[in-house]
Design a protein around this motif. Sequence first.
Motif, PDB file in Angstrom:
ATOM      1  N   ARG A   1       0.971  -1.295   0.063  1.00 17.66           N
ATOM      2  CA  ARG A   1       0.054  -0.105   0.049  1.00 17.66           C
ATOM      3  C   ARG A   1       0.952   1.280  -0.007  1.00 17.66           C
ATOM      4  NH1 ARG A   1      -5.441  -0.122   1.750  1.00 17.66           N
ATOM      5  NH2 ARG A   1      -5.568   1.770   0.719  1.00 17.66           N
ATOM      6  N   ARG A   2       0.387   2.195  -0.841  1.00 17.31           N
ATOM      7  CA  ARG A   2       1.200   3.639  -0.913  1.00 17.31           C
ATOM      8  C   ARG A   2       0.763   4.344   0.111  1.00 17.31           C
ATOM      9  NH1 ARG A   2      -0.047   8.462  -2.731  1.00 17.31           N
ATOM     10  NH2 ARG A   2       1.744   9.857  -3.812  1.00 17.31           N
ATOM     11  N   LEU A   3       1.802   4.883   1.085  1.00 19.55           N
ATOM     12  CA  LEU A   3       1.511   5.762   2.409  1.00 19.55           C
ATOM     13  C   LEU A   3       0.677   6.835   2.035  1.00 19.55           C
ATOM     14  CD1 LEU A   3       2.020   5.801   5.419  1.00 19.55           C
ATOM     15  CD2 LEU A   3       4.162   7.221   4.823  1.00 19.55           C
ATOM     16  N   GLY A   4       0.755   7.683   0.997  1.00 23.36           N
ATOM     17  CA  GLY A   4      -0.181   8.778   0.754  1.00 23.36           C
ATOM     18  C   GLY A   4      -1.405   8.273   0.575  1.00 23.36           C
TER      19      GLY A   4
ATOM     20  N   ARG B   1       8.766   0.971   3.236  1.00 20.41           N
ATOM     21  CA  ARG B   1       9.986   1.326   2.649  1.00 20.41           C
ATOM     22  C   ARG B   1      10.015   2.475   1.541  1.00 20.41           C
ATOM     23  NH1 ARG B   1      11.025   0.397  -2.451  1.00 20.41           N
ATOM     24  NH2 ARG B   1       9.211  -0.913  -2.680  1.00 20.41           N
ATOM     25  N   GLU B   2      11.161   3.273   1.654  1.00 14.40           N
ATOM     26  CA  GLU B   2      11.273   4.376   0.671  1.00 14.40           C
ATOM     27  C   GLU B   2      12.643   4.579   0.204  1.00 14.40           C
ATOM     28  OE1 GLU B   2       9.859   9.065   0.132  1.00 14.40           O
ATOM     29  OE2 GLU B   2       9.837   8.194   1.998  1.00 14.40           O
ATOM     30  N   GLY B   3      13.119   4.231  -0.992  1.00  9.96           N
ATOM     31  CA  GLY B   3      14.347   4.313  -1.558  1.00  9.96           C
ATOM     32  C   GLY B   3      15.211   3.000  -0.708  1.00  9.96           C
ATOM     33  N   THR B   4      16.126   3.206   0.022  1.00  8.52           N
ATOM     34  CA  THR B   4      17.356   2.209   0.504  1.00  8.52           C
ATOM     35  C   THR B   4      16.369   2.273   2.146  1.00  8.52           C
ATOM     36  OG1 THR B   4      18.931   3.744   1.178  1.00  8.52           O
ATOM     37  CG2 THR B   4      19.016   2.396  -0.645  1.00  8.52           C
ATOM     38  N   ARG B   5      15.683   2.978   2.500  1.00  7.01           N
ATOM     39  CA  ARG B   5      15.357   3.024   3.998  1.00  7.01           C
ATOM     40  C   ARG B   5      14.095   2.171   3.961  1.00  7.01           C
ATOM     41  NH1 ARG B   5      12.273   8.291   6.966  1.00  7.01           N
ATOM     42  NH2 ARG B   5      12.191   7.282   8.922  1.00  7.01           N
ATOM     43  N   ARG B   6      14.343   1.403   5.150  1.00  8.83           N
ATOM     44  CA  ARG B   6      13.211   0.153   5.507  1.00  8.83           C
ATOM     45  C   ARG B   6      13.035   0.004   6.879  1.00  8.83           C
ATOM     46  NH1 ARG B   6      13.395  -5.590   5.425  1.00  8.83           N
ATOM     47  NH2 ARG B   6      11.483  -6.636   4.454  1.00  8.83           N
TER      48      ARG B   6
ATOM     49  N   GLY C   1       6.261  13.121   9.028  1.00  9.63           N
ATOM     50  CA  GLY C   1       6.524  13.790   7.645  1.00  9.63           C
ATOM     51  C   GLY C   1       8.078  13.476   7.300  1.00  9.63           C
ATOM     52  N   GLY C   2       8.879  12.555   7.886  1.00  5.37           N
ATOM     53  CA  GLY C   2      10.057  11.958   7.492  1.00  5.37           C
ATOM     54  C   GLY C   2       9.771  11.100   6.428  1.00  5.37           C
ATOM     55  N   TRP C   3       8.479  10.444   6.195  1.00  6.81           N
ATOM     56  CA  TRP C   3       8.312   9.580   4.975  1.00  6.81           C
ATOM     57  C   TRP C   3       7.345  10.331   4.199  1.00  6.81           C
ATOM     58  CZ3 TRP C   3      10.432   4.866   5.141  1.00  6.81           C
ATOM     59  CH2 TRP C   3      11.026   4.548   6.124  1.00  6.81           C
ATOM     60  N   SER C   4       7.839  10.332   2.941  1.00  6.60           N
ATOM     61  CA  SER C   4       7.004  10.890   1.975  1.00  6.60           C
ATOM     62  C   SER C   4       5.690  10.050   1.710  1.00  6.60           C
ATOM     63  CB  SER C   4       7.691  11.319   0.615  1.00  6.60           C
ATOM     64  OG  SER C   4       7.528  10.205  -0.124  1.00  6.60           O
ATOM     65  N   ASP C   5       4.522  10.794   0.738  1.00  8.04           N
ATOM     66  CA  ASP C   5       3.672   9.948   0.502  1.00  8.04           C
ATOM     67  C   ASP C   5       3.752   8.870  -0.563  1.00  8.04           C
ATOM     68  OD1 ASP C   5       1.658  11.632   1.948  1.00  8.04           O
ATOM     69  OD2 ASP C   5       1.625  13.086   0.160  1.00  8.04           O
ATOM     70  N   ASP C   6       4.955   8.704  -1.265  1.00 10.85           N
ATOM     71  CA  ASP C   6       5.387   7.820  -2.038  1.00 10.85           C
ATOM     72  C   ASP C   6       6.027   6.647  -1.449  1.00 10.85           C
ATOM     73  OD1 ASP C   6       4.459   9.088  -4.269  1.00 10.85           O
ATOM     74  OD2 ASP C   6       6.415  10.348  -4.705  1.00 10.85           O
ATOM     75  N   ALA C   7       6.375   6.798  -0.004  1.00 13.01           N
ATOM     76  CA  ALA C   7       6.846   5.496   0.706  1.00 13.01           C
ATOM     77  C   ALA C   7       5.629   4.445   0.381  1.00 13.01           C
ATOM     78  CB  ALA C   7       7.116   5.879   2.117  1.00 13.01           C
TER      79      ALA C   7
END
Length: 232
Positions: A137-140, A193-198, A218-224
């Motif tokens: 699921r997309r966070l946004g 997950r977002e990029g290399t962050r998990r 806010g450290g995670w974008s809507d695309d996470a």
Amino acid sequence: MMKLAAYLPASLFAFHAIAAAAPVVEVAGIRDPELKAYRTMVKGLDAFDLERPRAPKAGLRFLLRPAAPGETLDGLTLTISGDTVRLPVELAADGGFVLPRSAAALADRAELVLNKKRNSFRWRPDVRSPGVPANARRLGDLRLQCAVQWAIDREALTPQARAALEANGGPCHSPLAHTGFEAPQPLRAAWLREGTRREALPVNRQHTRRFTPPLADGGWSDDAVVEFDYGT
């Protein structure tokens, strides 16, 4: 025939005070209340339009699920019904529907009516962006879905409960609120997950489909993306 009118979701919001700390609000978003009056459901459409930038390509549906033993989606019909307005709403095979806007239904104080016994079905909003894998699921999308749910549910709460939830930005924007969502299957684990962050997400031990993403972080974008691990 059942008219799905206002329902007080007393079990939807539970408050837990932590000693010497600010209260934490647990929001079990998957505990679906009954459908509301049409004018109340439209508030969800308004919230979707307002926060649409979180998921510009997403669509909004509502999903009906059996809540009574032995109930199925077979033969289920949904109608926006008032004194003078009657608008059939098409149901998909999975119980999903798109709620249309109707000025006439608003003026007529219409309600959403099922052809089943009262309390036999529950609902929830479902926001989906294209291209997201079935096991994710997309966070946004989840943030926007929460906004839709809250816009519809807030009127049913007592003024005290509503004020407590809104004091820090509401259940979708406050770091003190932990909002649960339902995965398609029981989870062994869930990851954001977002990029290399998990990062691992909390999974409810009793309701193993329920996971809790950090909507207000806010450290995670809507695309996470939340990824589900169903195990074997």
